[in-house]
Design a protein around this motif. Sequence first.
Motif, short mmCIF file in Angstrom:
data_model
loop_
_atom_site.label_atom_id
_atom_site.label_comp_id
_atom_site.label_asym_id
_atom_site.label_seq_id
_atom_site.Cartn_x
_atom_site.Cartn_y
_atom_site.Cartn_z
N UNK A 37 0.83 -1.21 0.00
CA UNK A 37 0.00 0.00 0.00
C UNK A 37 0.86 1.26 0.00
N UNK A 38 1.92 1.25 0.77
CA UNK A 38 2.75 2.44 0.88
C UNK A 38 3.63 2.63 -0.37
N UNK A 39 4.07 1.54 -0.98
CA UNK A 39 4.83 1.67 -2.23
C UNK A 39 3.95 2.23 -3.34
N UNK A 40 2.66 1.91 -3.32
CA UNK A 40 1.73 2.41 -4.32
C UNK A 40 1.56 3.93 -4.22
N UNK A 41 1.85 4.48 -3.06
CA UNK A 41 1.73 5.93 -2.82
C UNK A 41 2.99 6.67 -3.28
N UNK A 42 4.09 5.97 -3.44
CA UNK A 42 5.39 6.60 -3.74
C UNK A 42 5.36 7.52 -4.97
N UNK A 43 4.66 7.19 -6.06
CA UNK A 43 4.63 8.14 -7.19
C UNK A 43 4.02 9.50 -6.82
N UNK A 54 12.42 19.74 -2.32
CA UNK A 54 13.05 19.58 -1.00
C UNK A 54 13.31 18.09 -0.81
N UNK A 55 14.60 17.73 -0.75
CA UNK A 55 14.98 16.32 -0.59
C UNK A 55 15.09 15.96 0.88
N UNK A 56 14.92 14.70 1.17
CA UNK A 56 15.09 14.20 2.53
C UNK A 56 14.09 13.10 2.83
N UNK A 57 14.01 12.75 4.10
CA UNK A 57 13.08 11.70 4.53
C UNK A 57 11.96 12.34 5.34
N UNK A 58 10.74 12.13 4.88
CA UNK A 58 9.56 12.60 5.61
C UNK A 58 9.00 11.41 6.37
N UNK A 59 9.11 11.45 7.69
CA UNK A 59 8.56 10.37 8.52
C UNK A 59 7.09 10.68 8.78
N UNK A 60 6.24 9.73 8.44
CA UNK A 60 4.81 9.94 8.55
C UNK A 60 4.21 8.91 9.50
N UNK A 91 -1.01 14.37 2.26
CA UNK A 91 -2.12 14.15 1.33
C UNK A 91 -1.89 12.90 0.48
N UNK A 92 -0.66 12.71 0.05
CA UNK A 92 -0.33 11.52 -0.75
C UNK A 92 -0.53 10.25 0.08
N UNK A 93 -0.06 10.27 1.33
CA UNK A 93 -0.18 9.09 2.20
C UNK A 93 -1.64 8.74 2.47
N UNK A 94 -2.50 9.73 2.51
CA UNK A 94 -3.93 9.49 2.79
C UNK A 94 -4.63 8.76 1.65
N UNK A 95 -3.96 8.63 0.50
CA UNK A 95 -4.56 7.91 -0.63
C UNK A 95 -4.26 6.42 -0.60
N UNK A 104 -5.10 0.10 13.18
CA UNK A 104 -3.71 0.05 13.62
C UNK A 104 -2.99 1.32 13.19
N UNK A 105 -1.85 1.55 13.78
CA UNK A 105 -1.01 2.69 13.42
C UNK A 105 0.42 2.22 13.23
N UNK A 106 1.13 2.93 12.38
CA UNK A 106 2.54 2.60 12.15
C UNK A 106 3.26 3.81 11.56
N UNK A 107 4.56 3.89 11.74
CA UNK A 107 5.34 4.96 11.11
C UNK A 107 5.78 4.51 9.72
N UNK A 108 5.95 5.47 8.81
CA UNK A 108 6.45 5.14 7.48
C UNK A 108 7.36 6.25 6.99
N UNK A 109 8.59 5.93 6.61
CA UNK A 109 9.51 6.94 6.07
C UNK A 109 9.37 7.04 4.54
N UNK A 110 9.11 8.24 4.07
CA UNK A 110 9.06 8.47 2.62
C UNK A 110 10.33 9.21 2.22
N UNK A 111 11.06 8.66 1.25
CA UNK A 111 12.27 9.29 0.74
C UNK A 111 11.87 10.23 -0.39
#
Length: 113
Positions: A37-43, A54-60, A91-95, A104-111
């Motif tokens: 599910x999270x890889x599908x959000x990457x685009x 802005x480059x970096x890691x956004x922890x969500x 907004x991307x993660x909410x899709x 459930x809840x979990x953290x996810x790092x987006x590069x």
Amino acid sequence: MLDQVNTNRRGGEEPKPKKVATAAVLPSLSQSDIVSAMKAVQPRVKECFNQYKVAGIANVSISVAKGGRIASATVTPGKFAGTPSGACVEAAAKTAKFPPCEAMSFPWPFQLH
């Protein structure tokens, strides 16, 4: 038809109460469900980088409601918190789409790069 109605009113059989279904227990999300599910959000996250550069890691912090719907996605404190890039990533993660599951809840790092 009228006779049937009158018969029922005069003491015919009472309707039986319907059985109430118990709440179904849904499975927990598997690691592969989350990764897929999270890889599908990457685009969409890539579009955030392309827009704001802005480059970096956004922890969500992702919260999934019972049933598989995203309840919330919040960038945790850091470089992207409270920024347009961070709001775009949220907004991307909410899709993300999950199969029916327990909450459930979990953290996810987006590069972003």
